[in-house]
Design a protein around this motif. Structure first.
Motif, mmCIF file in Angstrom:
data_model
loop_
_atom_site.group_PDB
_atom_site.id
_atom_site.type_symbol
_atom_site.label_atom_id
_atom_site.label_comp_id
_atom_site.label_asym_id
_atom_site.label_seq_id
_atom_site.Cartn_x
_atom_site.Cartn_y
_atom_site.Cartn_z
ATOM 1 N N PRO A 98 33.056 43.659 32.964
ATOM 2 C CA PRO A 98 33.772 43.300 31.744
ATOM 3 C C PRO A 98 34.142 44.560 30.970
ATOM 4 N N HIS A 99 35.297 44.531 30.341
ATOM 5 C CA HIS A 99 35.714 45.573 29.427
ATOM 6 C C HIS A 99 35.265 45.124 28.030
ATOM 7 N N PRO A 100 34.865 46.051 27.157
ATOM 8 C CA PRO A 100 34.316 45.622 25.863
ATOM 9 C C PRO A 100 35.322 45.021 24.890
ATOM 10 N N LEU A 101 36.592 45.003 25.239
ATOM 11 C CA LEU A 101 37.639 44.493 24.354
ATOM 12 C C LEU A 101 38.455 43.424 25.083
ATOM 13 N N PRO A 102 39.206 42.607 24.350
ATOM 14 C CA PRO A 102 40.048 41.613 25.029
ATOM 15 C C PRO A 102 41.318 42.223 25.630
ATOM 16 N N TYR A 103 41.635 43.439 25.231
ATOM 17 C CA TYR A 103 42.781 44.136 25.808
ATOM 18 C C TYR A 103 42.261 45.376 26.511
ATOM 19 N N CYS A 104 43.137 45.998 27.303
ATOM 20 C CA CYS A 104 42.732 47.167 28.080
ATOM 21 C C CYS A 104 42.987 48.430 27.254
ATOM 22 N N ALA A 105 41.912 48.959 26.688
ATOM 23 C CA ALA A 105 42.042 50.195 25.927
ATOM 24 C C ALA A 105 42.439 51.343 26.841
ATOM 25 N N SER A 106 42.898 52.418 26.245
ATOM 26 C CA SER A 106 43.328 53.575 27.039
ATOM 27 C C SER A 106 42.191 54.149 27.863
ATOM 28 N N THR A 107 40.975 53.821 27.493
ATOM 29 C CA THR A 107 39.799 54.330 28.211
ATOM 30 C C THR A 107 39.300 53.360 29.269
ATOM 31 N N TRP A 108 40.121 52.391 29.657
ATOM 32 C CA TRP A 108 39.616 51.324 30.540
ATOM 33 C C TRP A 108 39.102 51.858 31.863
ATOM 34 N N SER A 109 39.630 52.985 32.317
ATOM 35 C CA SER A 109 39.259 53.473 33.645
ATOM 36 C C SER A 109 37.939 54.234 33.652
ATOM 37 N N ILE A 110 37.360 54.410 32.472
ATOM 38 C CA ILE A 110 36.047 55.056 32.404
ATOM 39 C C ILE A 110 34.988 53.982 32.654
ATOM 40 N N PRO A 111 34.120 54.189 33.619
ATOM 41 C CA PRO A 111 33.105 53.167 33.907
ATOM 42 C C PRO A 111 32.294 52.833 32.662
ATOM 43 N N PRO A 112 32.153 51.560 32.335
ATOM 44 C CA PRO A 112 31.396 51.195 31.144
ATOM 45 C C PRO A 112 29.898 51.366 31.358
ATOM 46 N N GLU A 113 29.199 51.461 30.267
ATOM 47 C CA GLU A 113 27.744 51.480 30.357
ATOM 48 C C GLU A 113 27.281 50.028 30.414
ATOM 49 N N VAL A 114 26.838 49.622 31.554
ATOM 50 C CA VAL A 114 26.379 48.255 31.728
ATOM 51 C C VAL A 114 24.909 48.272 32.115
ATOM 52 N N ALA A 115 24.252 47.192 31.787
ATOM 53 C CA ALA A 115 22.831 47.111 32.112
ATOM 54 C C ALA A 115 22.623 47.229 33.619
ATOM 55 N N SER A 116 23.496 46.587 34.352
ATOM 56 C CA SER A 116 23.397 46.692 35.807
ATOM 57 C C SER A 116 24.723 46.279 36.406
ATOM 58 N N TRP A 117 25.121 47.010 37.401
ATOM 59 C CA TRP A 117 26.336 46.659 38.135
ATOM 60 C C TRP A 117 25.985 45.601 39.164
ATOM 61 N N GLY A 118 26.979 44.856 39.580
ATOM 62 C CA GLY A 118 26.783 43.921 40.675
ATOM 63 C C GLY A 118 26.574 44.674 41.982
ATOM 64 N N GLN A 119 26.391 43.938 43.041
ATOM 65 C CA GLN A 119 26.166 44.563 44.346
ATOM 66 C C GLN A 119 27.442 45.166 44.909
ATOM 67 N N GLY A 120 28.587 44.751 44.399
ATOM 68 C CA GLY A 120 29.852 45.251 44.908
ATOM 69 C C GLY A 120 30.211 44.602 46.228
ATOM 70 N N THR A 121 31.405 44.898 46.682
ATOM 71 C CA THR A 121 31.856 44.384 47.985
ATOM 72 C C THR A 121 32.553 45.529 48.724
ATOM 73 N N GLN A 122 32.183 45.709 49.972
ATOM 74 C CA GLN A 122 32.642 46.849 50.760
ATOM 75 C C GLN A 122 34.006 46.579 51.388
ATOM 76 N N VAL A 123 34.902 47.517 51.171
ATOM 77 C CA VAL A 123 36.209 47.490 51.821
ATOM 78 C C VAL A 123 36.317 48.721 52.715
ATOM 79 N N THR A 124 36.634 48.492 53.962
ATOM 80 C CA THR A 124 36.819 49.590 54.904
ATOM 81 C C THR A 124 38.174 49.434 55.574
ATOM 82 N N VAL A 125 39.006 50.464 55.442
ATOM 83 C CA VAL A 125 40.350 50.429 56.014
ATOM 84 C C VAL A 125 40.433 51.489 57.094
ATOM 85 N N SER A 126 40.715 51.051 58.289
ATOM 86 C CA SER A 126 40.800 51.961 59.437
ATOM 87 C C SER A 126 42.254 52.273 59.753
ATOM 88 N N SER A 127 42.490 53.504 60.159
ATOM 89 C CA SER A 127 43.860 53.909 60.508
ATOM 90 C C SER A 127 44.144 53.647 61.973
#
Length: 127
Positions: A98-127
């Motif tokens: 989640p971003h801390p605001l309802p709109y995308c601030a100019s700083t949106w690409s900076i990883p937020p400080e969250v209590a814990s990230w999810g496990q994520g999902t792996q993407v692998t692209v082969s050439s």
């Protein structure tokens, strides 16, 4: 406590497409912009996209602009990332947050400080 669960990652060939999903609980999903980040070993998390709380607009990293589309289904508390024309450099673990605001601030690409990230999902692209 906010909980996110990412899914949809896979191993694909260059040029193929994927759609990632992120189900969110523990907050009022409608009130927050949502972001996708990518992490590769040895590097910091990279901001990929941000979509406003109602899905009216989105921002993207230059590296994925015109190939990736982020959107959301608020009644389902779910965020999506449609990834087209995948390249090997798109490989990594994708996380949503989640971003801390309802709109995308100019700083949106900076990883937020969250209590814990999810496990994520792996993407692998082969050439």
């Amino acid at each position: 406590q906010v909980h996110v669960e990412e899914s949809g990652g896979a191993e694909v060939q260059e040029g193929e497409s994927l759609r990632l999903s992120c189900v969110v609980s523990g907050l009022n999903f409608d009130d927050y912009a949502m972001t996708w980040f990518r992490q590769v070993p040895g590097k910091d998390r990279e901001g990929i996209s941000c979509v406003t709380s109602r899905g009216a607009s989105a921002s993207y990293a230059d590296s994925v602009k015109d190939r990736f589309t982020t959107f959301r289904d608020n009644p389902k508390n779910t965020l999506y990332l449609r990834m087209n024309t995948l390249k090997p450099e798109d490989s990594g673990i994708y996380y949503c947050a989640p971003h801390p605001l309802p709109y995308c601030a100019s700083t949106w690409s900076i990883p937020p400080e969250v209590a814990s990230w999810g496990q994520g999902t792996q993407v692998t692209v082969s050439s």
